[in-house]
Design a protein around this motif. Structure first.
Motif, PDB file in Angstrom:
ATOM      1  N   ARG A   1       9.495  -7.598  -0.466  1.00 20.69           N
ATOM      2  CA  ARG A   1       8.371  -7.506   0.347  1.00 20.69           C
ATOM      3  C   ARG A   1       7.443  -8.736   0.136  1.00 20.69           C
ATOM      4  O   ARG A   1       7.462  -9.476  -1.134  1.00 20.69           O
ATOM      5  N   LYS A   2       6.694  -9.149   0.828  1.00 18.34           N
ATOM      6  CA  LYS A   2       5.706 -10.212   0.838  1.00 18.34           C
ATOM      7  C   LYS A   2       4.929 -10.162  -0.477  1.00 18.34           C
ATOM      8  O   LYS A   2       4.291  -9.270  -0.632  1.00 18.34           O
ATOM      9  N   ASN A   3       4.963 -11.112  -1.444  1.00 17.08           N
ATOM     10  CA  ASN A   3       4.158 -11.254  -2.728  1.00 17.08           C
ATOM     11  C   ASN A   3       4.522 -10.032  -3.371  1.00 17.08           C
ATOM     12  O   ASN A   3       3.573  -9.659  -4.356  1.00 17.08           O
ATOM     13  N   GLN A   4       5.394  -9.521  -3.121  1.00 16.16           N
ATOM     14  CA  GLN A   4       5.855  -8.042  -4.145  1.00 16.16           C
ATOM     15  C   GLN A   4       5.610  -8.173  -5.417  1.00 16.16           C
ATOM     16  O   GLN A   4       4.898  -7.349  -6.214  1.00 16.16           O
ATOM     17  N   ILE A   5       6.142  -9.284  -6.399  1.00 16.12           N
ATOM     18  CA  ILE A   5       6.089  -9.394  -7.569  1.00 16.12           C
ATOM     19  C   ILE A   5       4.669  -9.544  -8.008  1.00 16.12           C
ATOM     20  O   ILE A   5       4.131  -8.939  -9.026  1.00 16.12           O
ATOM     21  N   ARG A   6       3.934 -10.443  -7.312  1.00 14.34           N
ATOM     22  CA  ARG A   6       2.599 -11.063  -7.524  1.00 14.34           C
ATOM     23  C   ARG A   6       1.633  -9.593  -7.611  1.00 14.34           C
ATOM     24  O   ARG A   6       0.690  -9.530  -8.419  1.00 14.34           O
ATOM     25  N   VAL A   7       1.909  -8.642  -6.536  1.00 15.30           N
ATOM     26  CA  VAL A   7       1.167  -7.525  -6.413  1.00 15.30           C
ATOM     27  C   VAL A   7       1.457  -6.462  -7.515  1.00 15.30           C
ATOM     28  O   VAL A   7       0.639  -5.976  -8.088  1.00 15.30           O
ATOM     29  N   HIS A   8       2.931  -6.482  -7.806  1.00 12.75           N
ATOM     30  CA  HIS A   8       3.153  -5.486  -8.884  1.00 12.75           C
ATOM     31  C   HIS A   8       2.800  -5.910 -10.306  1.00 12.75           C
ATOM     32  O   HIS A   8       2.435  -5.099 -11.175  1.00 12.75           O
ATOM     33  N   MET A   9       2.779  -7.272 -10.577  1.00 12.41           N
ATOM     34  CA  MET A   9       2.254  -7.786 -11.728  1.00 12.41           C
ATOM     35  C   MET A   9       0.787  -7.534 -12.050  1.00 12.41           C
ATOM     36  O   MET A   9       0.520  -7.021 -12.988  1.00 12.41           O
ATOM     37  N   LYS A  10       0.219  -7.396 -10.841  1.00 10.94           N
ATOM     38  CA  LYS A  10      -1.304  -7.106 -11.007  1.00 10.94           C
ATOM     39  C   LYS A  10      -1.400  -5.496 -11.365  1.00 10.94           C
ATOM     40  O   LYS A  10      -2.273  -5.023 -12.074  1.00 10.94           O
ATOM     41  N   ASP A  11      -0.662  -4.861 -10.452  1.00  8.70           N
ATOM     42  CA  ASP A  11      -0.498  -3.265 -10.718  1.00  8.70           C
ATOM     43  C   ASP A  11      -0.141  -3.004 -12.242  1.00  8.70           C
ATOM     44  O   ASP A  11      -1.164  -1.999 -12.646  1.00  8.70           O
ATOM     45  N   LEU A  12       0.411  -3.868 -13.083  1.00 12.96           N
ATOM     46  CA  LEU A  12       0.964  -3.545 -14.419  1.00 12.96           C
ATOM     47  C   LEU A  12      -0.111  -3.896 -15.196  1.00 12.96           C
ATOM     48  O   LEU A  12      -0.164  -3.506 -16.360  1.00 12.96           O
ATOM     49  N   GLY A  13      -1.090  -4.655 -14.692  1.00 12.34           N
ATOM     50  CA  GLY A  13      -2.349  -5.019 -15.541  1.00 12.34           C
ATOM     51  C   GLY A  13      -2.211  -6.610 -16.212  1.00 12.34           C
ATOM     52  O   GLY A  13      -2.796  -6.814 -17.003  1.00 12.34           O
ATOM     53  N   HIS A  14      -1.011  -7.182 -15.818  1.00  9.84           N
ATOM     54  CA  HIS A  14      -0.644  -8.363 -16.205  1.00  9.84           C
ATOM     55  C   HIS A  14      -0.223  -9.354 -15.006  1.00  9.84           C
ATOM     56  O   HIS A  14       1.033  -9.525 -14.781  1.00  9.84           O
ATOM     57  N   PRO A  15      -1.455  -9.882 -14.540  1.00 12.35           N
ATOM     58  CA  PRO A  15      -0.919 -10.878 -13.401  1.00 12.35           C
ATOM     59  C   PRO A  15       0.087 -11.934 -13.571  1.00 12.35           C
ATOM     60  O   PRO A  15      -0.208 -12.348 -14.918  1.00 12.35           O
ATOM     61  N   VAL A  16       0.515 -12.720 -12.712  1.00  8.86           N
ATOM     62  CA  VAL A  16       1.349 -13.742 -12.936  1.00  8.86           C
ATOM     63  C   VAL A  16       0.248 -14.768 -13.390  1.00  8.86           C
ATOM     64  O   VAL A  16      -0.668 -15.016 -12.640  1.00  8.86           O
TER      65      VAL A  16
END
Length: 287
Positions: free
Chosen positions: A223-238
Motif C-alpha cells: 500500500r501507499k506509504n505502508q512502511i512509513r505509516v506502520h513504523m509510526k504505529d509501532l512508535g518508531h517513525p522512519v
C-alpha cells in the motif's frame, strides 16, 4: 569524481572549493541537475550540511555514454520485457507537477529510445522519491498488465531496510491495519475497517542502539506509504520522515531502502532475485 569531506561545511561552498576551475554558475547547475550525490543519495540543496567522512560524488551528465547518462539510476538487469534498476534516494519514480524530466521513468524512456525511437517504458510499481533501492519497469503494455494483474502471485519477496527512531524492544513482529488516504494525501491507519485497504507489514530488528534501530521489513501487501505509516504505529517513525512523525534526520534523507525484489519473470516464469546494498549511513547510525 569523488571528494572526501574533511571538515563540516555546506555543500555549495565545498563544491566551489573542490572544483576551482569551474565557475559558480557551472557548479550551481551541476547541483540543480541532480548530478551530485552524498554517500548514497542525490542532493540538490545548496546549503546541505556536510560532515567529516561524507563522500561527495559528481555524476556524469546526460551527454555521457549510454549507461552513464542515467543520473541516480543503475541498471541491474535488462531484457526485451523488463528493466530492473537500483534507484538513488532523491530521484522521483515518475513525473510530478513540478518535475517532468528528472525522473527514473523519463530517463529510462530516453535510454530505450536510443535503440529505437518507438521503444517505451511502463511503470509497474513505485518507490517514494526519498526511498532508494530496487524497482522494476516493463517494456510493453502487455508485460505491465501481466505484472500488475498478477503481482501477488508473481512477486516472491519484497524486502526493505528501515532506519527508525529509538530502540525497538521487540525483536520481531507484525503490524496489520487498514490504510486510507486523506484529501491532503496523508495515509492514516486504523485497527477497524475504515473503507481503506488492509495492510500487513512484518519486521525484524537487525541491529540497534539507544537512538536508532535498523529493521528488515517485509511487505505482505504493497500500500501507499505502508512502511512509513506502520513504523509510526509501532512508535518508531522512519528517520527523516517528518510527514509521519519523525523528529530526527541523521542521514539527510528518508531512512528507507528497497533491498530485495524477487519475482517470476512475466514471460519465461524464471525466478529472478535482485539486491541493492544497504546504505552505509544506515549501518553507521546503529553501531
Amino acid at each position: 569524481m569523488n571528494f572526501e569531506v574533511e571538515e563540516a561545511s555546506e555543500l555549495l561552498p565545498f563544491l566551489l572549493k573542490s572544483m576551482p576551475n569551474r565557475s559558480r554558475n557551472s557548479v550551481k547547475s551541476i547541483l540543480t541537475r541532480g548530478q551530485v550525490s552524498i554517500d548514497d543519495h542525490i542532493e540538490t540543496k545548496h546549503n546541505y550540511p556536510l560532515q567529516p567522512g561524507n563522500t561527495v560524488t559528481i555524476l556524469k551528465n546526460k551527454a555521457a555514454v549510454k549507461q552513464e547518462q542515467l543520473i541516480g539510476l543503475t541498471i541491474l538487469y535488462e531484457d526485451e520485457d523488463i528493466i530492473v534498476v537500483d534507484k538513488a534516494a532523491g530521484l522521483l519514480s515518475i513525473a510530478s507537477q513540478k518535475e517532468k524530466k528528472q525522473t527514473a521513468h523519463h530517463q529510462l524512456m530516453e535510454y530505450v529510445r536510443l535503440e529505437n525511437p518507438l521503444n517505451r517504458i511502463f511503470v509497474v510499481h513505485r518507490l517514494d522519491k526519498d526511498t532508494s533501492g530496487v524497482m522494476m519497469f516493463a517494456k510493453s503494455e502487455k508485460v505491465k498488465r501481466t505484472l500488475q494483474d498478477n503481482w501477488k502471485r508473481i512477486v516472491k519477496e519484497r524486502t526493505y531496510v528501515a532506519l527508525v527512531e529509538g530502540k525497538v524492544e521487540k525483536s520481531e513482529g507484525t503490524i496489520a491495519s487498514w490504510l486510507k488516504e486523506t484529501k491532503t494525501h496523508l495515509m492514516y491507519s486504523s485497527q477497524e475497517k475504515n473503507g481503506g485497504l488492509r495492510a500487513v507489514t512484518h519486521y525484524k530488528v537487525l541491529r540497534s542502539n539507544k537512538e536508532y534501530s535498523l529493521l528488515k521489513v517485509q511487505l505482505e501487501t504493497g500500500r501507499k506509504n505502508q512502511i512509513r505509516v506502520h513504523m509510526k504505529d509501532l512508535g518508531h517513525p522512519v528517520v527523516g520522515d517528518k510527514k509521519y512523525g519523525a523528529k530526527t534526520n541523521p542521514v539527510g534523507r528518508l531512512g528507507l531502502h528497497a533491498k530485495i525484489l524477487s519475482f517470476n519473470h512475466p514471460t519465461t516464469n524464471q525466478l529472478l532475485l535482485f539486491k541493492s546494498d544497504v546504505p552505509t549511513t544506515f549501518i553507521r547510525k546503529t553501531k
